[in-house]
Scaffold this active site. Structure first.
Site, short mmCIF file in Angstrom:
data_model
loop_
_atom_site.label_atom_id
_atom_site.label_comp_id
_atom_site.label_asym_id
_atom_site.label_seq_id
_atom_site.Cartn_x
_atom_site.Cartn_y
_atom_site.Cartn_z
N GLN A 1 0.91 -1.25 -0.10
CA GLN A 1 -0.14 -0.11 0.02
C GLN A 1 0.85 1.40 -0.04
OE1 GLN A 1 -3.08 -2.22 2.98
NE2 GLN A 1 -3.57 -0.07 2.82
N ARG B 1 -9.76 -0.58 7.27
CA ARG B 1 -10.66 0.41 6.82
C ARG B 1 -11.10 1.57 7.62
NH1 ARG B 1 -14.27 -1.17 1.57
NH2 ARG B 1 -14.70 0.98 0.79
N CYS B 2 -9.92 2.12 8.17
CA CYS B 2 -10.41 3.24 9.10
C CYS B 2 -8.86 3.97 9.00
CB CYS B 2 -10.99 2.98 10.36
SG CYS B 2 -9.57 2.49 11.53
N GLU C 1 -13.04 5.22 4.15
CA GLU C 1 -13.11 4.42 5.61
C GLU C 1 -14.47 5.00 5.93
OE1 GLU C 1 -10.32 3.21 5.41
OE2 GLU C 1 -9.16 4.14 4.27
O1 CDP Z 1 -6.94 6.67 0.47
P1 CDP Z 1 -8.09 6.04 -0.20
O2 CDP Z 1 -7.99 5.96 -1.82
O3 CDP Z 1 -8.48 4.55 0.44
O4 CDP Z 1 -9.60 6.78 0.17
P2 CDP Z 1 -10.08 7.93 -0.39
O5 CDP Z 1 -9.30 9.36 -0.40
O6 CDP Z 1 -11.53 8.27 0.35
O7 CDP Z 1 -10.63 7.68 -1.76
C1 CDP Z 1 -11.40 6.68 -2.32
C2 CDP Z 1 -12.03 6.88 -3.62
O8 CDP Z 1 -13.23 7.70 -3.34
C3 CDP Z 1 -10.83 7.48 -4.66
O9 CDP Z 1 -11.09 6.99 -5.75
C4 CDP Z 1 -11.69 9.02 -4.61
O10 CDP Z 1 -11.07 9.58 -5.53
C5 CDP Z 1 -12.94 8.56 -4.43
N1 CDP Z 1 -13.51 9.97 -3.61
C6 CDP Z 1 -14.37 10.95 -4.41
O11 CDP Z 1 -14.68 10.82 -5.28
N2 CDP Z 1 -14.76 12.21 -3.74
C7 CDP Z 1 -14.39 12.29 -2.64
N3 CDP Z 1 -14.54 13.50 -1.96
C8 CDP Z 1 -13.42 11.57 -1.82
C9 CDP Z 1 -13.01 10.22 -2.50
#
Ligand code: CDP
Length: 806
Positions: A237, A384-385, A760
């Site tokens: 990761q 997942r957090c 998360e």
């Molecule tokens: O770090 P991780 O990618 O696990 O988590 P995240 O930043 O929450 O993003 C997860 C997915 O959701 C990514 O593809 C982000 O681009 C999308 N996302 C989104 O479309 N809009 C947001 N405000 C937050 C996340």
């Protein structure tokens, strides 16, 4: 050329930028079975390594005899701690400042601990070799119950720490004690409890569980003796951090280490840390001169790699009789297993547990966390957090329900009464965080109206009466949870991993034809980064998302980043992407001004190019600007159009959400049915609503699993009783409830595009919501708190103990 015959709406739609439900581009290869995972890496002459593991949870290793194993056809080497000592790698540093045995050095401390590494021509030969390694153990007393870890006569687990009264996080007061971490004002909090009209106190356990990604942890290490270079393909990761760690512990020059994380089949925190398998495969490749592959099986993954949670939280809330909270006091007994290998930023021994005040305006609070050793697998990852936020949310959300029950108040009403108000943001919490933005009451009321909360409560009251009259054997629970997350580690002033500040990065390179490539320090494990990162760029610089290729996971090409976990990608890398794009846009503006023969200030941005203010026909599109950048840049300006941004966020982001679950439980069988689950999430600006919905569905499904059955359980001898998917609950489409999703939008004021993380959130809010539904169902029978996981058997047992049986 930009097509100016299109309407503004058509030009905008063509970009598929932020807010668009763009289909996941990576799914083209995934749905056709064309993904490229670590196990797809097959190199000429590749060997396979596998572990001899301990059947004991605590034992002295008296001898290891490898003679017979070395005679097994195909077996080339058996590596033990003695072998590793010759290269000073018998122990490795953990992310939490502890050390961990790579292979058993004198004793074993948990069941399935790695004892020896057998290297063979194929996996089958390695397995035969494992069976032929003779290990003599002398069993030692086993410590499983965390509540007895600090007893005076508790067995000594970590003999290597004998006499050490200080650890990485301060003083240790017992041979099984790792640290004590305290935050908040104890005296003021104690005073609030002395003055309180009403107090509650409950020991709320968040049981041990495991991220259990579809693809287990694995790697291929290939050492090139001629060049002195080590290439590692792995399920990482955080590929850059792995490269730095390998450089530091193997004393190899960092530029000669190439870490590649290809497609990853889910991580959920499991693939953040460094495991003995990586080190043994690298050593085996250096020793044999051949590539070595190590692939965990499911039982190994569940029993020996990073667990999650195992927090036992004594929770106290003080309040007025009207239900205004006046103080929070929490003590956590944190079971870290045999080594402290928690994947937290260096200065945070209990992660961000001090977000435990949740969404409520607590004037004072105090938190104390004691980390302890037991004979269990090490880990403590953010499944997942974001670094113990799930534990914190569970603690406060159960606590608020227990308080509501004691006050005779509706739990939603109690929450509404205590929410931090919109005008209080940025809000400084009693335990030291600055919440960036929120509008909690609006979200809670929207959730309540959508599910017709008042009607549900009426129905529940009628059902309870019917139950008491013996007309039904079913009880109804309404679970409410309102969570505040803290994601986006992190400002470098707060967060580092092994001394490396937790920023993130993006490099964008536009090509002459108006297409481009973007590379980041993050690494998707299924979150759809290839889709969404291109959407940010599309909106920022007017190049269609389809024309941007996103690449992650190769340390030779990607700028240095701290990786993907804890929903940090959007808050940190998402910001870096916008900032890099803005650097490109600034240069593009200089080019446009020169070509349109005006001053830069006379230009305005218009979807996909620059227009001269007041002269709408004078327009230069980004596609043309790309060509000009390589063909005829303004005199004195460097050719090319590319930029890099390393983004150190000023603060974390604080997504939030309101969840409501309706559940019916049959008291005679304990069988439950989730009738309805409504999840409202606020992650600020939404990049891709469809991906967000997918993230919420996935997170809720994992929350459902954890709350309703998933557990890493041990018997009193330290034997894992849930070590395979026969016993470890993974919900399939049959068990998984239907999810209803909703949203509000409260942008983050400090993030360049206003986005907060989301991946998360559904797990953080989902677990307390399910648990509150079960507890709410049983509450009228006189119970205050029933520990998770709420599987059929435990529900049946609770009903029996509460006298609900016929
Ligand atoms: O770090 P991780 O990618 O696990 O988590 P995240 O930043 O929450 O993003 C997860 C997915 O959701 C990514 O593809 C982000 O681009 C999308 N996302 C989104 O479309 N809009 C947001 N405000 C937050 C996340």
């Amino acid at each position: 050329m930009n097509d100016m015959t299109l309407t503004r709406e058509e030009r905008e739609a063509k970009l598929e930028g932020m807010g668009c439900k763009r289909k996941r581009v990576e799914d083209i290869r995934f749905t056709q079975g064309k993904g490229n995972y670590v196990d797809d890496v097959k190199l000429p002459g590749m060997l396979h390594g596998d572990f001899v593991r301990s059947p004991h949870a605590h034992a002295r290793v008296k001898s290891i005899n490898t003679e017979k194993a070395l005679q097994v056809p195909g077996v080339l080497a058996v590596i033990t701690a003695e072998t590793l000592k010759t290269v000073n790698l018998a122990w490795m540093p953990t992310l939490a400042g502890d050390v961990q045995m790579v292979l058993a050095d004198g004793k074993v401390l948990f069941q399935n601990q790695e004892v020896a590494f057998v290297v063979a021509t194929d996996r089958y030969a390695a397995d035969d070799g494992i069976a032929a390694v003779e290990v003599e153990y002398e069993a030692l007393p086993v410590l499983v119950d965390p509540f007895h870890a600090l007893d005076a006569d508790a067995p000594v687990l970590r003999e290597d720490l004998a006499g050490k009264t200080t650890g990485a996080h301060g003083p240790r007061r017992h041979h099984n004690h790792i640290f004590e971490w305290t935050v908040g004002d104890k005296d003021l909090t104690d005073a609030a409890f002395r003055k309180a009209d009403v107090t509650i106190k409950e020991m709320i356990s968040y049981h041990r569980t495991h991220p259990s990604p579809l693809e287990t942890c694995q790697c291929v290490c290939s050492f090139d003796k001629i060049k002195g270079e080590l290439t590692i393909w792995g399920t990482f990761q955080a590929p850059h951090v792995i490269r730095t760690v390998v450089a530091l512990i193997a004393k190899l020059p960092e530029q000669k280490i190439h870490v590649i994380a290809p497609d990853i089949g889910g991580g959920f925190g499991n693939k953040v840390g460094a495991y003995p398998g990586y080190i043994c495969a690298a050593v085996a490749s250096i020793v044999t001169g051949k590539p070595v592959k190590w692939v965990e099986d499911r039982i190994e993954n569940l029993t020996a790699t990073s667990f999650a949670r195992d927090y036992h939280m004594t929770t106290e809330i003080a309040a007025t009789k009207e239900g205004k909270v006046t103080g929070l006091r929490v003590h956590v007994l944190a079971d870290h297993g045999a080594f402290d290998a928690c994947a937290d930023p260096s200065k945070w021994p209990a992660g961000f547990m001090n977000i435990v005040t949740g969404s409520y305006d607590f004037p004072v609070a105090h938190l104390a966390v004691d980390g302890i050793y037991t004979n269990k697998a090490p880990g403590g990852v953010a499944y997942r957090c974001s670094f113990r936020v799930t534990e914190a949310a569970y603690c406060i959300e159960r606590g608020m329900d227990i308080l509501a029950q004691k006050l005779g108040m509706d739990p939603a009403e109690l929450r509404l009464k205590n929410f931090i108000k919109p005008e209080q943001f940025p809000y400084n919490s009693a335990l030291g965080w600055e919440y960036d933005s929120g509008d909690y009451a609006t979200a809670m009321k929207k959730a309540m109206e959508t599910v017709r909360y008042a009607e549900l409560r009426k129905e529940q009251a009628a059902k309870r009466e019917a139950f008491k009259r013996g007309e039904t054997r079913e009880i109804m629970g309404i679970g409410v949870s309102f969570f505040t997350e803290i994601v986006g580690a992190g400002p470098s002033k707060n967060c580092d991993i092994l001394g490396i500040a937790m920023f993130d990065s993006c490099e964008i390179r536009l090509h002459p034809t108006g297409a481009g490539i973007a590379r980041m320090g993050t690494k998707s494990q299924g979150q759809g980064h290839e889709t969404t990162w291109a959407q940010i760029i599309a909106t920022e610089i007017g190049i269609p998302a389809d024309d941007i290729m996103v690449e992650e996971g190769n340390t030779d090409t990607a700028p240095y980043g701290l990786g993907t976990y804890g929903s940090r990608s959007t808050p940190v890398a998402g910001a870096a992407i916008a900032m890099a794009a803005r650097k490109i846009k600034a240069k593009a503006q200089m080019i446009a001004a020169y070509k349109l023969e005006v001053h830069e200030d006379d230009l305005e941005w218009d979807i996909d190019g620059f227009r001269v203010k007041g002269l709408p026909e004078k327009f230069l599109g980004m596609k043309d600007i790309c060509w000009i950048a390589y063909n005829s840049p303004p005199p004195g300006l460097e050719p090319g159009l590319e930029a890099v941004s390393y983004y150190d966020p000023p603060n974390m982001t604080y997504p939030f959400g309101a969840y409501i679950c309706v559940m019916d439980i049959d008291v005679d069988t304990g069988v439950y049915k989730v009738r309805r689950f409504y999840a409202l999430d606020d992650c600020g600006t939404r990049i891709n609503p469809m991906i967000i919905e997918g993230q919420v569905h996935g997170g809720l499904t994992e929350a459902f699993a954890i709350a309703m059955g998933q557990e890493i359980a041990y018997d009193e001898t330290g034997n894992v009783t849930t070590g395979s998917f026969m016993d470890f609950f993974i919900p399939t489409a049959v068990e998984t409830p239907k999810w209803e999703t909703d949203y509000t939008v409260t942008p983050s004021p400090h993030h360049p595009i206003g986005a907060k993380g989301v991946g998360e959130s559904p797990n953080v809010g989902g677990v307390p919501c399910f648990s509150n539904a079960v507890n709410d169902a049983f509450s009228f029978l006189g119970s205050t708190h029933i520990q998770m996981p709420h599987d059929f058997w435990r529900n049946w047992k609770a009903a029996k103990e509460l006298g609900a049986m016929a």
